[in-house]
Scaffold this active site. Structure first.
Site, mmCIF file in Angstrom:
data_model
loop_
_atom_site.group_PDB
_atom_site.id
_atom_site.type_symbol
_atom_site.label_atom_id
_atom_site.label_comp_id
_atom_site.label_asym_id
_atom_site.label_seq_id
_atom_site.Cartn_x
_atom_site.Cartn_y
_atom_site.Cartn_z
ATOM 1 N N SER A 69 0.822 -1.223 0.000
ATOM 2 C CA SER A 69 0.000 0.000 0.000
ATOM 3 C C SER A 69 0.853 1.269 0.000
ATOM 4 O O SER A 69 0.325 2.375 0.066
ATOM 5 C CB SER A 69 -0.938 0.001 1.213
ATOM 6 O OG SER A 69 -0.214 -0.203 2.409
ATOM 7 N N THR A 102 -39.328 28.056 -11.713
ATOM 8 C CA THR A 102 -39.692 26.687 -11.326
ATOM 9 C C THR A 102 -39.840 25.963 -12.659
ATOM 10 O O THR A 102 -40.288 26.566 -13.643
ATOM 11 C CB THR A 102 -41.024 26.618 -10.543
ATOM 12 O OG1 THR A 102 -42.057 27.154 -11.369
ATOM 13 C CG2 THR A 102 -40.969 27.427 -9.253
ATOM 14 N N HIS A 103 -39.444 24.697 -12.702
ATOM 15 C CA HIS A 103 -39.432 23.929 -13.963
ATOM 16 C C HIS A 103 -38.594 24.625 -15.036
ATOM 17 O O HIS A 103 -38.852 24.473 -16.225
ATOM 18 C CB HIS A 103 -40.839 23.690 -14.511
ATOM 19 C CG HIS A 103 -41.833 23.272 -13.472
ATOM 20 N ND1 HIS A 103 -42.041 21.956 -13.139
ATOM 21 C CD2 HIS A 103 -42.648 24.006 -12.663
ATOM 22 C CE1 HIS A 103 -42.961 21.889 -12.179
ATOM 23 N NE2 HIS A 103 -43.336 23.118 -11.869
ATOM 24 N N SER A 140 -12.053 27.544 -27.843
ATOM 25 C CA SER A 140 -12.206 26.369 -28.698
ATOM 26 C C SER A 140 -11.064 26.362 -29.705
ATOM 27 O O SER A 140 -10.601 27.420 -30.144
ATOM 28 C CB SER A 140 -13.546 26.459 -29.430
ATOM 29 O OG SER A 140 -13.510 25.719 -30.626
ATOM 30 N N LYS A 174 -15.639 31.270 -29.420
ATOM 31 C CA LYS A 174 -16.089 30.574 -28.205
ATOM 32 C C LYS A 174 -15.356 30.993 -26.941
ATOM 33 O O LYS A 174 -14.151 31.217 -26.942
ATOM 34 C CB LYS A 174 -15.926 29.043 -28.389
ATOM 35 C CG LYS A 174 -16.885 28.418 -29.352
ATOM 36 C CD LYS A 174 -18.336 28.496 -28.942
ATOM 37 C CE LYS A 174 -18.742 27.452 -27.959
ATOM 38 N NZ LYS A 174 -18.848 26.107 -28.381
ATOM 39 N N GLU A 187 -18.325 23.200 -15.879
ATOM 40 C CA GLU A 187 -18.654 21.870 -16.411
ATOM 41 C C GLU A 187 -17.832 20.776 -15.738
ATOM 42 O O GLU A 187 -18.332 19.688 -15.440
ATOM 43 C CB GLU A 187 -18.423 21.844 -17.929
ATOM 44 C CG GLU A 187 -19.466 22.657 -18.692
ATOM 45 C CD GLU A 187 -19.161 22.809 -20.179
ATOM 46 O OE1 GLU A 187 -20.017 23.307 -20.891
ATOM 47 O OE2 GLU A 187 -18.059 22.434 -20.616
ATOM 48 N N LYS A 242 -8.595 3.866 1.165
ATOM 49 C CA LYS A 242 -7.710 5.025 1.013
ATOM 50 C C LYS A 242 -7.739 5.737 -0.333
ATOM 51 O O LYS A 242 -8.029 6.934 -0.387
ATOM 52 C CB LYS A 242 -6.274 4.603 1.328
ATOM 53 C CG LYS A 242 -6.151 4.203 2.780
ATOM 54 C CD LYS A 242 -4.794 3.734 3.165
ATOM 55 C CE LYS A 242 -4.883 3.148 4.560
ATOM 56 N NZ LYS A 242 -5.811 1.965 4.636
ATOM 57 N N TYR A 261 -10.461 -6.430 11.977
ATOM 58 C CA TYR A 261 -9.789 -5.928 10.779
ATOM 59 C C TYR A 261 -9.798 -6.968 9.658
ATOM 60 O O TYR A 261 -9.624 -8.159 9.890
ATOM 61 C CB TYR A 261 -8.330 -5.547 11.104
ATOM 62 C CG TYR A 261 -7.584 -5.045 9.880
ATOM 63 C CD1 TYR A 261 -7.701 -3.722 9.462
ATOM 64 C CD2 TYR A 261 -6.817 -5.921 9.100
ATOM 65 C CE1 TYR A 261 -7.061 -3.278 8.324
ATOM 66 C CE2 TYR A 261 -6.169 -5.479 7.960
ATOM 67 C CZ TYR A 261 -6.297 -4.155 7.567
ATOM 68 O OH TYR A 261 -5.665 -3.712 6.442
ATOM 69 N N GLN A 313 -8.076 -1.807 3.431
ATOM 70 C CA GLN A 313 -7.014 -1.039 2.780
ATOM 71 C C GLN A 313 -7.588 -0.250 1.599
ATOM 72 O O GLN A 313 -7.035 0.772 1.182
ATOM 73 C CB GLN A 313 -5.912 -1.997 2.314
ATOM 74 C CG GLN A 313 -4.737 -1.329 1.647
ATOM 75 C CD GLN A 313 -3.544 -2.264 1.550
ATOM 76 O OE1 GLN A 313 -2.910 -2.574 2.531
ATOM 77 N NE2 GLN A 313 -3.251 -2.723 0.344
ATOM 78 N N ASN A 344 -2.909 -2.553 12.621
ATOM 79 C CA ASN A 344 -4.366 -2.341 12.518
ATOM 80 C C ASN A 344 -4.823 -1.083 13.253
ATOM 81 O O ASN A 344 -5.594 -0.292 12.719
ATOM 82 C CB ASN A 344 -5.118 -3.564 13.051
ATOM 83 C CG ASN A 344 -4.846 -4.808 12.223
ATOM 84 O OD1 ASN A 344 -4.187 -4.721 11.184
ATOM 85 N ND2 ASN A 344 -5.329 -5.944 12.670
ATOM 86 N N ASN A 394 -15.809 29.226 -23.300
ATOM 87 C CA ASN A 394 -16.588 28.146 -22.690
ATOM 88 C C ASN A 394 -16.480 28.106 -21.154
ATOM 89 O O ASN A 394 -15.432 28.426 -20.597
ATOM 90 C CB ASN A 394 -16.122 26.796 -23.255
ATOM 91 C CG ASN A 394 -16.448 26.660 -24.735
ATOM 92 O OD1 ASN A 394 -17.445 27.196 -25.203
ATOM 93 N ND2 ASN A 394 -15.591 25.964 -25.461
HETATM 94 N N1 ARG Z 1 -1.994 -1.255 4.663
HETATM 95 C C1 ARG Z 1 -2.923 -1.720 5.634
HETATM 96 C C2 ARG Z 1 -4.231 -0.966 5.494
HETATM 97 O O1 ARG Z 1 -4.212 0.027 4.852
HETATM 98 C C3 ARG Z 1 -2.368 -1.502 7.002
HETATM 99 C C4 ARG Z 1 -2.861 -2.486 8.017
HETATM 100 C C5 ARG Z 1 -2.258 -3.788 7.743
HETATM 101 N N2 ARG Z 1 -2.663 -4.758 8.683
HETATM 102 C C6 ARG Z 1 -2.552 -6.052 8.454
HETATM 103 N N3 ARG Z 1 -2.955 -6.846 9.349
HETATM 104 N N4 ARG Z 1 -2.082 -6.498 7.329
HETATM 105 O O2 ARG Z 1 -5.251 -1.348 5.964
#
Ligand code: ARG
Length: 465
Positions: free
Chosen positions: A23, A155-156, A277, A283, A290, A325, A317, A322, A110, A285
């Site tokens: 990770s 409205t609408h 453009s 143009k 958007e 993130k 856990y 993971q 964890n 824009n």
């Molecule tokens: N990279 C893991 C996560 O984002 C960290 C925790 C890892 N824990 C484990 N028991 N492998 O969740």
């Protein structure tokens, strides 16, 4: 491959497995929070007599050195480590030797990752809030300047009744104010420290979890170790608040796009916030509006993705977590970018007051007020509605506005009309007589603006400051 485990393994991890599992490519984003958490943990361990003061100081100096070297670019966070936790620990041991091996005492990745993600997003909640506040300040200025800028309310997407630009913008002010309330609520709810939960069942070391929590600016420590390592509610709440902010920005963008069309010309987006453009030289824009509208989807995506990731997970856990993130980071960065750009665009945008007023003048936005005039002269509203309906039909045939008809023409439709009808259907009258709390009338609007100004003054930065 640098990993924190391996004792019970007899074979190297397959390279593809290693890559799939790692990770570091994304959790390096919270390197600072990881080190901040470790430093608090080490201080607590020493306070509890689990580490000696000397070990504590060596570890703290070591982590401080790593932090400075990362910040200055001297030390690169590379993919040879499994995650940011391994990176810090390995570098610490390399720098200070044996005491570095004690850093992870009474801790699991964890609870560590649960803490890191919380620290990171807690800061981001505050930053997002500041950006929404900036937007509210621009809206407040524009509202103060435009309590008398008449425009059609829709409205609408059909012209309905006259309002003012201040009133229209005031609707967005309320939305973004609620967004700030949501951020502040979730900040309070999330502000409890999970460190000390261990892998799932706490630890036999005599940790002082309240002390760690205090060092890290939390309200207190979380109360169940299983929940501590597997709670991602606060991310779901944050993503939900971010999705709502994007929904508001997207609606506002849609209006800016409509207002900026050749047909409406209610606004002109500043050159600095427009694009051209490659083929059509004329143009200009509204790409920023958007894009803000377009990016809303990926923020909703992050919310749905995490809800789906979490829905089948047994305690405690699981590695699935993971996945909390990358999309969360992307959503936060996206919303912050959109807020900053939208605020800049709004702050520099020109409002074409004449075009707005002309549009309100054509389209019978004062028809309800004409009916109210008849009601005020004793006619039941349902009858008045019918009379004004016929009047509008006549005006359409004659290609005239209500106020352009002569009193004679008006009287032919209803003898109740007198000279004072002209005053009653003036746009300014129609707007300024709407004095119900929350209405567009100048006095009502000014009260609300003053109230919101006080709210902004009372609601500075959320969090610890
Ligand atoms: N990279 C893991 C996560 O984002 C960290 C925790 C890892 N824990 C484990 N028991 N492998 O969740």
């Amino acid at each position: 491959m640098a990993q924190l485990w391996g004792g019970r393994f007899t074979k190297e991890t397959d390279q593809l497995v290693y890559n799939f599992n790692a990770s570091i490519s994304f959790d390096k984003k919270f390197y600072k929070q990881d080190m901040q958490g470790s430093m608090a943990h080490v201080k607590m361990l020493a306070k509890q007599g689990i580490l000696s003061p000397k070990e504590r100081d060596m570890i703290l100096d070591g982590i401080q050195g790593i932090l400075e070297d990362v910040e200055s670019g001297k030390l690169k966070i590379t993919d040879e480590y499994e995650d940011i936790h391994s990176f810090v620990e390995a570098n610490l041991i390399e720098r200070i030797g044996a005491p570095g091996k004690k850093l992870h005492t009474g801790r699991s990745r964890n609870d560590q990752v649960a803490l890191d993600m919380k620290l990171y997003t807690r800061d981001e909640v505050c930053e997002t809030d500041c950006l929404v506040r900036e937007l509210l300040l621009v809206l407040q200025r524009l509202m103060e300047e435009n309590t008398q800028t008449v425009m059609p309310g829709f409205t609408h997407l059909q012209k309905a009744q006259p309002i003012t630009l201040a009133h229209h913008l005031g609707a967005y002010f309320e939305m973004f104010k609620r967004d700030r309330d949501r951020l502040s609520d979730l900040y309070d709810r999330m502000n409890y420290c999970p460190l000390g939960a261990g892998a799932l069942a706490g630890t036999t070391y005599p940790l002082d979890r309240e002390y760690t929590a205090e060092l890290l600016g939390f309200q207190g420590a979380t109360l169940n170790s299983m929940d501590s390592v597997s709670d991602r509610d606060y991310l779901i709440e944050f993503l939900s608040a971010l999705s709502t902010i994007m929904m508001h920005l997207s609606r506002f963008s849609e209006e800016v796009i409509i207002w900026n069309t050749n047909e409406y010309q209610f606004v002109e987006i500043d050159d600095a916030y427009s694009t051209g453009s490659s083929i059509m030289p004329q143009k200009k824009n509204p790409d920023i509006a958007e894009l803000v509208r377009g990016k809303t989807g990926r923020v909703y995506g992050a919310l749905i993705s995490l809800l789906t990731t979490m829905k089948g997970l047994p305690l405690a856990y699981n590695k699935d977590m993971q996945e909390d993130k990358e999309m969360t980071f992307d959503a936060i960065d996206t919303v912050k970018g959109c807020l900053a750009l939208f605020t800049g665009m709004l702050d520099t945008m020109k409002f074409n007051q004449a075009a707005m007023e002309a549009s309100a003048r054509h389209g019978f936005t004062n028809a309800t007020d004409a009916a109210d005039y008849l009601v005020n002269h004793g006619m039941p509203f349902r009858d008045a509605h019918g009379v004004i309906g016929r009047l509008v039909l006549y005006c359409i045939e004659q290609k005239k506005a209500i106020e352009e008809l002569t009193l004679e023409e008006l009287k032919k439709i209803s003898p109740v009309f007198e000279e004072d009808i002209y005053e009653a259907v003036k746009l300014e009258t129609c707007v300024n007589k709407r004095l119900t709390l929350g209405g567009p009338g100048r006095e009502a609007m000014e009260k609300v603006i003053a109230q919101n100004k006080r709210w902004l003054a009372e609601h500075g930065k959320i969090g610890r400051e």
